[in-house]
Design a protein around this motif. Structure first.
Motif, PDB file in Angstrom:
ATOM      1  N   GLU A 143       0.667  -1.086   0.049  1.00  0.00           N
ATOM      2  CA  GLU A 143       0.177   0.108  -0.081  1.00  0.00           C
ATOM      3  C   GLU A 143       1.086   1.024  -0.214  1.00  0.00           C
ATOM      4  O   GLU A 143       0.478   2.329  -0.693  1.00  0.00           O
ATOM      5  N   LYS A 144       1.923   1.343   0.820  1.00  0.00           N
ATOM      6  CA  LYS A 144       2.899   2.450   0.919  1.00  0.00           C
ATOM      7  C   LYS A 144       3.428   2.540  -0.410  1.00  0.00           C
ATOM      8  O   LYS A 144       3.498   3.754  -0.937  1.00  0.00           O
ATOM      9  N   VAL A 145       4.036   1.449  -0.861  1.00  0.00           N
ATOM     10  CA  VAL A 145       4.602   1.662  -2.585  1.00  0.00           C
ATOM     11  C   VAL A 145       3.608   2.318  -3.441  1.00  0.00           C
ATOM     12  O   VAL A 145       4.132   3.150  -4.372  1.00  0.00           O
ATOM     13  N   GLN A 146       2.429   1.545  -3.237  1.00  0.00           N
ATOM     14  CA  GLN A 146       1.674   2.180  -4.356  1.00  0.00           C
ATOM     15  C   GLN A 146       1.209   3.451  -4.203  1.00  0.00           C
ATOM     16  O   GLN A 146       1.076   4.448  -5.246  1.00  0.00           O
ATOM     17  N   ARG A 147       1.394   4.202  -3.086  1.00  0.00           N
ATOM     18  CA  ARG A 147       1.022   5.734  -2.847  1.00  0.00           C
ATOM     19  C   ARG A 147       2.186   6.347  -3.172  1.00  0.00           C
ATOM     20  O   ARG A 147       2.130   7.542  -3.726  1.00  0.00           O
ATOM     21  N   TYR A 148       3.316   5.994  -2.953  1.00  0.00           N
ATOM     22  CA  TYR A 148       4.446   6.872  -3.296  1.00  0.00           C
ATOM     23  C   TYR A 148       4.489   6.833  -4.783  1.00  0.00           C
ATOM     24  O   TYR A 148       5.130   7.862  -5.356  1.00  0.00           O
ATOM     25  N   ALA A 149       4.278   5.634  -5.506  1.00  0.00           N
ATOM     26  CA  ALA A 149       4.357   5.839  -7.131  1.00  0.00           C
ATOM     27  C   ALA A 149       3.183   6.974  -7.404  1.00  0.00           C
ATOM     28  O   ALA A 149       3.532   7.545  -8.563  1.00  0.00           O
ATOM     29  N   GLY A 150       2.301   6.765  -6.808  1.00  0.00           N
ATOM     30  CA  GLY A 150       1.211   7.776  -7.500  1.00  0.00           C
ATOM     31  C   GLY A 150       1.509   9.348  -6.944  1.00  0.00           C
ATOM     32  O   GLY A 150       1.194  10.089  -7.880  1.00  0.00           O
ATOM     33  N   GLU A 151       2.014   9.510  -5.638  1.00  0.00           N
ATOM     34  CA  GLU A 151       2.197  10.987  -5.407  1.00  0.00           C
ATOM     35  C   GLU A 151       3.539  11.428  -5.919  1.00  0.00           C
ATOM     36  O   GLU A 151       3.702  12.679  -6.104  1.00  0.00           O
ATOM     37  N   LEU A 152       4.630  10.494  -6.282  1.00  0.00           N
ATOM     38  CA  LEU A 152       5.976  11.088  -6.424  1.00  0.00           C
ATOM     39  C   LEU A 152       6.336  10.556  -7.730  1.00  0.00           C
ATOM     40  O   LEU A 152       7.634  10.952  -8.355  1.00  0.00           O
ATOM     41  N   GLY A 153       5.743   9.832  -8.282  1.00  0.00           N
ATOM     42  CA  GLY A 153       6.184   9.127  -9.546  1.00  0.00           C
ATOM     43  C   GLY A 153       6.043   9.828 -10.936  1.00  0.00           C
ATOM     44  O   GLY A 153       7.053   9.508 -11.822  1.00  0.00           O
ATOM     45  N   TYR A 187       6.474   7.771 -13.953  1.00  0.00           N
ATOM     46  CA  TYR A 187       7.662   6.947 -14.064  1.00  0.00           C
ATOM     47  C   TYR A 187       8.050   6.070 -13.236  1.00  0.00           C
ATOM     48  O   TYR A 187       8.650   5.201 -13.219  1.00  0.00           O
ATOM     49  N   LEU A 188       7.201   6.017 -12.036  1.00  0.00           N
ATOM     50  CA  LEU A 188       7.308   5.056 -11.061  1.00  0.00           C
ATOM     51  C   LEU A 188       6.212   4.094 -10.888  1.00  0.00           C
ATOM     52  O   LEU A 188       5.166   4.552 -11.148  1.00  0.00           O
ATOM     53  N   THR A 189       6.578   2.757 -10.697  1.00  0.00           N
ATOM     54  CA  THR A 189       5.331   1.818 -10.972  1.00  0.00           C
ATOM     55  C   THR A 189       5.585   0.908  -9.625  1.00  0.00           C
ATOM     56  O   THR A 189       6.711   0.648  -9.343  1.00  0.00           O
ATOM     57  N   ALA A 190       4.400   0.479  -9.429  1.00  0.00           N
ATOM     58  CA  ALA A 190       4.362  -0.430  -8.137  1.00  0.00           C
ATOM     59  C   ALA A 190       4.069  -1.800  -8.478  1.00  0.00           C
ATOM     60  O   ALA A 190       3.274  -1.978  -9.144  1.00  0.00           O
ATOM     61  N   ASP A 191       4.924  -2.897  -7.867  1.00  0.00           N
ATOM     62  CA  ASP A 191       4.647  -4.368  -8.219  1.00  0.00           C
ATOM     63  C   ASP A 191       4.641  -4.990  -6.875  1.00  0.00           C
ATOM     64  O   ASP A 191       5.815  -5.185  -6.397  1.00  0.00           O
ATOM     65  N   GLY A 192       3.624  -4.989  -6.389  1.00  0.00           N
ATOM     66  CA  GLY A 192       3.680  -5.474  -5.017  1.00  0.00           C
ATOM     67  C   GLY A 192       4.210  -4.480  -3.990  1.00  0.00           C
ATOM     68  O   GLY A 192       3.912  -3.387  -3.729  1.00  0.00           O
ATOM     69  N   ASP A 193       5.447  -5.113  -3.401  1.00  0.00           N
ATOM     70  CA  ASP A 193       6.035  -4.280  -2.400  1.00  0.00           C
ATOM     71  C   ASP A 193       7.242  -3.673  -3.056  1.00  0.00           C
ATOM     72  O   ASP A 193       8.302  -3.010  -2.415  1.00  0.00           O
ATOM     73  N   VAL A 194       7.568  -3.708  -4.413  1.00  0.00           N
ATOM     74  CA  VAL A 194       8.369  -3.036  -5.223  1.00  0.00           C
ATOM     75  C   VAL A 194       8.196  -2.004  -6.032  1.00  0.00           C
ATOM     76  O   VAL A 194       7.224  -2.066  -6.747  1.00  0.00           O
ATOM     77  N   LEU A 195       9.077  -0.888  -5.719  1.00  0.00           N
ATOM     78  CA  LEU A 195       9.115   0.310  -6.347  1.00  0.00           C
ATOM     79  C   LEU A 195       9.971   0.347  -7.610  1.00  0.00           C
ATOM     80  O   LEU A 195      11.172   0.303  -7.367  1.00  0.00           O
TER      81      LEU A 195
END
Length: 224
Positions: A10-20, A23-31
């Motif tokens: 959930e945290k990785v998904q949020r970072y990808a959306g807010e800061l990406g 160009y940032l993609t989330a795959d589970g807990d991998v950014l």
């Protein structure tokens, strides 16, 4: 009630959306950063922010945007136009090579031998492809600014013919990413004074925002 720590995915998904910035993609807990082709430490928001603001990421992000926009230019060509001539015109302009230089025999021989292509006449480059490059560059500048606030700097100089030129330079004011200033417009004027500087300011804003000038987004204006 006590707060529960966010799940890693959930945290990785949020970072990808807010800061990406796309160009940032989330795959589970991998950014993963598509621009840099690498995984990013997502243990803390600070680490992700560091990566996004790093010089390497900013440069790769810009190159990816340029490649995407160049692909858009190629898709806008008519059946009578070709991508080789467009790329040749872009290369010569960005390398500060005068377009008529492609009529030199050594230039043509090199292109025919190494690229198996006959370069078009310089008038064809100027009339057909140069305008598309200009429009594509202005579009790229508009896209890089987006809805951000900007700063403007205007300076006067003289060209090799002794004509007075007013240059307008613009930069993006964004606290999260470093800004690279760029030349938006150059106006040739009879004299340099407050009236011509004010007109250059207006011309630059009309070029940047042709539909509606956003004066409220100009937070800083510097001139001498």
């Amino acid at each position: 009630m006590p707060r529960h720590a966010a799940e890693p995915a959930e945290k990785v998904q949020r970072y990808a959306g807010e800061l990406g910035s796309g160009y940032l993609t989330a795959d589970g807990d991998v950014l993963f950063c598509e621009a840099c082709k690498m995984t990013v430490n997502a243990d803390k928001r600070y680490y992700v922010g560091q990566h996004v603001q790093s010089v390497g990421h900013v440069r790769r992000h810009q190159l990816a945007q340029i490649s995407s926009e160049e692909g858009g230019l190629a898709s806008d060509l008519s059946p009578r136009e070709n991508s080789f001539s467009m790329d040749l015109c872009r290369m010569m302009v960005e390398s500060n090579i005068k377009l008529y230089k492609n009529q030199q025999q050594s230039f043509r021989t090199f292109m025919q031998k190494q690229c198996q292509a006959d370069p078009p006449n310089h008038t064809t480059l100027r009339k057909t492809y140069l305008k598309k490059l200009y429009e594509g560059t202005v579009y790229k500048l508009r896209s890089s600014i987006g809805d951000n606030r900007i700063c403007i700097s205007i300076d006067e100089t003289a060209d090799v013919k002794g004509q007075f030129v007013v240059n307008t330079v613009i930069g993006v004011l964004n606290p999260e990413t470093p800004s690279i200033p760029f030349l938006l417009n150059s106006d040739t004027v009879g004299r340099t004074h407050q009236t011509t500087v004010a007109q250059a300011f207006t011309n630059a804003l009309n070029l940047l925002w042709p539909d509606r000038v956003h004066h409220e987004r100009v937070l800083l204006f510097v001139t001498d």
